[in-house]
Design a protein around this motif. Structure first.
Motif, PDB file in Angstrom:
ATOM      1  N   GLY A 167      44.252  32.080  38.935  1.00  0.00           N
ATOM      2  CA  GLY A 167      45.735  32.594  40.061  1.00  0.00           C
ATOM      3  C   GLY A 167      47.090  32.066  40.274  1.00  0.00           C
ATOM      4  O   GLY A 167      48.179  32.574  40.696  1.00  0.00           O
ATOM      5  N   ILE A 168      46.645  30.650  40.731  1.00  0.00           N
ATOM      6  CA  ILE A 168      47.422  30.363  40.394  1.00  0.00           C
ATOM      7  C   ILE A 168      48.758  30.003  38.879  1.00  0.00           C
ATOM      8  O   ILE A 168      49.923  30.478  39.348  1.00  0.00           O
ATOM      9  N   VAL A 217      48.884  32.760  38.073  1.00  0.00           N
ATOM     10  CA  VAL A 217      49.930  34.786  38.391  1.00  0.00           C
ATOM     11  C   VAL A 217      50.874  34.681  39.252  1.00  0.00           C
ATOM     12  O   VAL A 217      51.506  35.367  38.916  1.00  0.00           O
ATOM     13  N   GLY A 218      50.155  33.409  40.009  1.00  0.00           N
ATOM     14  CA  GLY A 218      51.938  33.039  41.312  1.00  0.00           C
ATOM     15  C   GLY A 218      53.042  32.800  40.599  1.00  0.00           C
ATOM     16  O   GLY A 218      54.386  33.331  40.907  1.00  0.00           O
ATOM     17  N   CYS A 219      52.837  31.747  39.461  1.00  0.00           N
ATOM     18  CA  CYS A 219      54.017  31.546  39.531  1.00  0.00           C
ATOM     19  C   CYS A 219      55.153  32.190  38.275  1.00  0.00           C
ATOM     20  O   CYS A 219      55.868  32.402  38.317  1.00  0.00           O
ATOM     21  N   VAL A 270      54.914  35.202  38.614  1.00  0.00           N
ATOM     22  CA  VAL A 270      55.434  36.114  39.267  1.00  0.00           C
ATOM     23  C   VAL A 270      56.391  35.284  40.622  1.00  0.00           C
ATOM     24  O   VAL A 270      58.055  36.309  39.857  1.00  0.00           O
ATOM     25  N   VAL A 271      56.758  34.044  40.227  1.00  0.00           N
ATOM     26  CA  VAL A 271      57.915  33.690  41.028  1.00  0.00           C
ATOM     27  C   VAL A 271      58.963  33.512  40.121  1.00  0.00           C
ATOM     28  O   VAL A 271      60.256  33.873  40.147  1.00  0.00           O
ATOM     29  N   SER A 329      56.096  29.800  33.492  1.00  0.00           N
ATOM     30  CA  SER A 329      55.122  29.656  33.991  1.00  0.00           C
ATOM     31  C   SER A 329      53.744  28.804  34.296  1.00  0.00           C
ATOM     32  O   SER A 329      52.782  28.545  34.728  1.00  0.00           O
ATOM     33  N   SER A 374      52.355  25.775  36.358  1.00  0.00           N
ATOM     34  CA  SER A 374      51.643  26.003  36.853  1.00  0.00           C
ATOM     35  C   SER A 374      50.465  24.917  36.354  1.00  0.00           C
ATOM     36  O   SER A 374      49.255  24.401  37.267  1.00  0.00           O
TER      37      SER A 374
END
Length: 98
Positions: free
Chosen positions: A10-11, A13-15, A17-18, A44, A48
């Motif tokens: 999840g971390i 994937v968040g990175c 996207v950012v 990413s 991350s």
């Protein structure tokens, strides 16, 4: 262990996207030529990893404890099986010597 893995994913994937948003908005430079996708993935991952290391410390410790408990259980089972084999072997040798 699965919880830690999902949280780490999840971390990432968040990175992802950012970073993707920053690259396509022009804040972060695009990669060279056709390497843009690889650039976004690597950036990413690099971002991350330290975030996961700091944020998921407690979860990583819990996962580590679970792994240690499983390893200890397997070692105990192996020792018990080894003891049973030794007893059976000793009994067979005692019977053969008689």
């Amino acid at each position: 262990m699965l919880r830690y893995t999902l949280m780490r994913l999840g971390i990432f994937v968040g990175c992802l996207v950012v970073v993707w948003g920053l690259v396509y908005s022009g804040v972060v430079p695009r990669g060279l030529g056709a390497s843009n996708g690889m650039w976004v993935l690597l950036l990413s991952l690099v971002i991350s990893a330290p975030i996961s290391f700091v944020v998921l410390r407690k979860e990583r410790d819990r996962a580590s404890e679970q792994i240690v408990q499983k390893v200890d259980r397997v070692k105990a089972n192996l020792d018990a099986n080894r003891s049973q084999e030794d007893v059976a072997d000793d009994a067979a040798r005692a019977q053969g010597a008689s």
